[in-house]
Design a protein around this motif. Structure first.
Motif, PDB file in Angstrom:
ATOM      1  N   VAL A 272       0.914  -1.406   0.079  1.00 48.65           N
ATOM      2  CA  VAL A 272      -0.088  -0.008  -0.195  1.00 48.65           C
ATOM      3  C   VAL A 272       0.914   1.370  -0.142  1.00 48.65           C
ATOM      4  N   LEU A 273       1.925   1.134   0.871  1.00 47.28           N
ATOM      5  CA  LEU A 273       2.638   2.567   0.746  1.00 47.28           C
ATOM      6  C   LEU A 273       3.823   2.392  -0.398  1.00 47.28           C
ATOM      7  N   ALA A 274       4.088   1.329  -1.278  1.00 46.70           N
ATOM      8  CA  ALA A 274       4.972   1.609  -2.325  1.00 46.70           C
ATOM      9  C   ALA A 274       4.382   2.674  -3.327  1.00 46.70           C
ATOM     10  N   PRO A 275       5.431   3.239  -3.926  1.00 46.36           N
ATOM     11  CA  PRO A 275       5.109   4.353  -5.147  1.00 46.36           C
ATOM     12  C   PRO A 275       4.218   3.645  -5.791  1.00 46.36           C
ATOM     13  N   SER A 276       3.037   4.510  -6.308  1.00 48.77           N
ATOM     14  CA  SER A 276       2.141   3.834  -7.365  1.00 48.77           C
ATOM     15  C   SER A 276       2.659   4.236  -8.772  1.00 48.77           C
ATOM     16  N   LEU A 277       2.309   2.989  -9.798  1.00 48.29           N
ATOM     17  CA  LEU A 277       2.895   3.275 -11.250  1.00 48.29           C
ATOM     18  C   LEU A 277       1.861   4.428 -11.847  1.00 48.29           C
ATOM     19  N   PHE A 278       0.883   4.493 -11.240  1.00 49.08           N
ATOM     20  CA  PHE A 278      -0.229   5.434 -12.027  1.00 49.08           C
ATOM     21  C   PHE A 278       0.016   7.140 -11.436  1.00 49.08           C
ATOM     22  N   GLY A 279       0.724   7.160 -10.491  1.00 50.42           N
ATOM     23  CA  GLY A 279       0.702   8.562 -10.029  1.00 50.42           C
ATOM     24  C   GLY A 279      -0.350   8.772  -9.251  1.00 50.42           C
ATOM     25  N   GLY A 280      -0.628  10.088  -8.781  1.00 52.93           N
ATOM     26  CA  GLY A 280      -1.627  10.793  -8.218  1.00 52.93           C
ATOM     27  C   GLY A 280      -1.386  10.573  -6.599  1.00 52.93           C
ATOM     28  N   HIS A 281      -2.316  11.229  -5.809  1.00 49.53           N
ATOM     29  CA  HIS A 281      -2.057  11.191  -4.515  1.00 49.53           C
ATOM     30  C   HIS A 281      -2.889   9.920  -3.660  1.00 49.53           C
ATOM     31  N   ARG A 282      -2.253   9.531  -2.733  1.00 52.94           N
ATOM     32  CA  ARG A 282      -2.912   8.329  -1.768  1.00 52.94           C
ATOM     33  C   ARG A 282      -3.266   8.772  -0.439  1.00 52.94           C
ATOM     34  N   LEU A 283      -4.265   8.496   0.252  1.00 54.90           N
ATOM     35  CA  LEU A 283      -4.279   8.470   1.868  1.00 54.90           C
ATOM     36  C   LEU A 283      -4.520   7.379   2.253  1.00 54.90           C
ATOM     37  N   VAL A 284      -3.667   6.806   3.256  1.00 56.54           N
ATOM     38  CA  VAL A 284      -3.552   5.501   3.902  1.00 56.54           C
ATOM     39  C   VAL A 284      -3.708   5.853   5.238  1.00 56.54           C
ATOM     40  N   VAL A 285      -4.879   5.244   5.883  1.00 56.77           N
ATOM     41  CA  VAL A 285      -4.898   5.319   7.294  1.00 56.77           C
ATOM     42  C   VAL A 285      -4.992   3.912   7.934  1.00 56.77           C
ATOM     43  N   VAL A 286      -3.918   3.824   9.017  1.00 55.35           N
ATOM     44  CA  VAL A 286      -3.826   2.541   9.823  1.00 55.35           C
ATOM     45  C   VAL A 286      -4.366   2.851  11.096  1.00 55.35           C
ATOM     46  N   SER A 287      -5.439   2.032  11.565  1.00 57.05           N
ATOM     47  CA  SER A 287      -6.083   2.387  12.846  1.00 57.05           C
ATOM     48  C   SER A 287      -5.751   1.311  13.803  1.00 57.05           C
ATOM     49  N   GLY A 288      -5.633   1.805  15.122  1.00 57.59           N
ATOM     50  CA  GLY A 288      -5.232   0.571  16.042  1.00 57.59           C
ATOM     51  C   GLY A 288      -3.895   0.383  16.224  1.00 57.59           C
ATOM     52  N   VAL A 289      -2.968   1.178  15.878  1.00 54.86           N
ATOM     53  CA  VAL A 289      -1.440   1.077  15.958  1.00 54.86           C
ATOM     54  C   VAL A 289      -1.031   0.339  17.389  1.00 54.86           C
ATOM     55  N   HIS A 290      -1.720   0.838  18.407  1.00 57.60           N
ATOM     56  CA  HIS A 290      -1.167   0.455  19.705  1.00 57.60           C
ATOM     57  C   HIS A 290      -1.245  -1.101  19.635  1.00 57.60           C
ATOM     58  N   GLU A 291      -2.224  -1.651  18.934  1.00 58.24           N
ATOM     59  CA  GLU A 291      -1.952  -3.165  18.733  1.00 58.24           C
ATOM     60  C   GLU A 291      -1.381  -3.708  17.783  1.00 58.24           C
ATOM     61  N   CYS A 292      -0.336  -3.346  16.981  1.00 55.73           N
ATOM     62  CA  CYS A 292       0.297  -3.700  15.902  1.00 55.73           C
ATOM     63  C   CYS A 292       1.348  -4.403  16.487  1.00 55.73           C
ATOM     64  N   ALA A 293       1.784  -5.510  15.549  1.00 55.75           N
ATOM     65  CA  ALA A 293       3.049  -6.190  15.930  1.00 55.75           C
ATOM     66  C   ALA A 293       4.327  -5.317  15.970  1.00 55.75           C
ATOM     67  N   ALA A 294       5.485  -5.946  16.454  1.00 57.00           N
ATOM     68  CA  ALA A 294       6.703  -5.169  16.591  1.00 57.00           C
ATOM     69  C   ALA A 294       7.062  -4.847  15.275  1.00 57.00           C
TER      70      ALA A 294
END
Length: 334
Positions: free
Chosen positions: A59-81
């Motif tokens: 999801v975070l990798a550069p897009s082949l088609f250009g344009g802006h992206r918005l990425v929301v990652v919720s609950g990061v207090h629970e994410c693995a190391a």
């Protein structure tokens, strides 16, 4: 208070705090700001718990088609190391064509992740828990003002006393009061508002739904709508009931006092949730939470008919209980 709307050059954002409504609004504000500047931006919303590092990298990798992206990652207090390390690594060299928002529910878990983002220059939306009556009163005044009205001091006290600490309920009631009475909302308006909903409320509907009473749920829903109970109040009551039942059911203890301490709820609410969660499975409650989330959007304009959306959601949740639960519904009917 939420930070200022995201600037076009902003690439990192932290939404942090215990207050769910404020977190939701902060994320929505960022989404609105990004889409206002980048109408065709891609939007990706991910849950941190169980999220594979590879999926995040894609999801975070550069897009082949250009344009802006918005990425929301919720609950990061629970994410693995490993996921936290990947996010920290990304923050050191963020993509200029991507806005990354991490949502942390507060507390010490994965606090280093938040610190790394703020050190990298991330904007921060603080969504601290509103615990005092004075702060809840200030919240009500702001909600009324945002809806285009004014509210007297005694009306603020009356509304907070009647509804309590639930911000969604306070917000919905404040908005409905302005819609019903307009101009200045006084204590008499608050009293009339609650008197008009005394017989049937959103919580009456929610209770029937959680008990699996199809006929009773539909009957109470139609009575509530007939009496003018706001769609959003009914939807919020259903969502609150399902979430509370899920929180109680997820814990092994059956001691109301212990659960009240762990969940930071009044004992009466725990006992009520215990009764309502009987016959439900965890999987069923998770499905019901999804239905309640969709309903919240539907009654706020996503659906063509809010009445139909409510009845459809009620029927769906009762069906989920019947199909996935540990026991039979209390009563069935069409």
């Amino acid at each position: 208070m939420p930070a200022a709307p995201v600037e076009p050059t902003s690439r990192l954002r932290v939404v942090m705090g215990e207050e769910e409504l404020l977190r939701s609004r902060a994320v929505s504000a960022v989404r609105t700001a990004v889409l206002a500047r980048h109408e065709e931006a891609e939007v990706h919303e991910l849950q941190a718990a169980g999220l594979p590092v590879g999926e995040l990298a894609d999801v975070l990798a550069p897009s082949l088609f250009g344009g802006h992206r918005l990425v929301v990652v919720s609950g990061v207090h629970e994410c693995a190391a490993a996921l936290a390390d990947a996010l920290i690594g990304y923050a050191k060299d963020p993509d200029p064509d991507l806005t990354l928002v991490i949502v942390h529910f507060g507390g010490k878990r994965n606090e280093a992740l938040v610190k790394a983002f703020t050190a990298a220059g991330a904007a921060v939306d603080e969504c601290l828990k509103i615990t005092s009556a004075g702060d809840r009163g200030a919240f009500v005044r702001n909600e009324v003002r945002s809806a285009g009205g004014r509210i007297t001091a005694d009306a603020v006290v009356a509304l907070v006393d009647a509804i309590g600490a639930d911000l969604r309920q306070l917000s919905a009631a404040a908005t409905q009061l302005v819609s019903d009475f307009g101009g200045t909302v006084d204590a008499d308006a608050v009293a009339r508002f609650h008197q008009g909903q005394a017989e049937v409320s959103g919580f009456t509907v929610a209770e029937r739904v959680l008990l699996g009473d199809r006929a009773g749920s539909i009957e109470m829903l139609r009575w509530a709508l007939e009496r003018g109970v706001a769609h959003v109040l009914i939807a919020d009551a259903i969502a609150d009931g399902v979430r509370t039942a899920a929180r109680v059911a997820a814990l092994s203890s059956t001691n109301p006092g212990e659960l009240a301490r762990v969940l930071k709820m009044p004992p009466w609410k725990v006992k009520k949730a215990q009764a309502q969660s009987r016959g439900w499975s965890i999987d069923g409650l998770q499905q019901a939470i999804g239905v309640a989330a969709d309903l919240n959007a539907d009654v706020k304009g996503a659906a063509a008919s809010a009445d139909y959306a409510l009845e459809r959601a009620v029927r769906r949740i009762v069906t989920i209980r019947a199909e996935t639960g540990r026991g039979r519904p209390a009563r069935t009917g069409r």
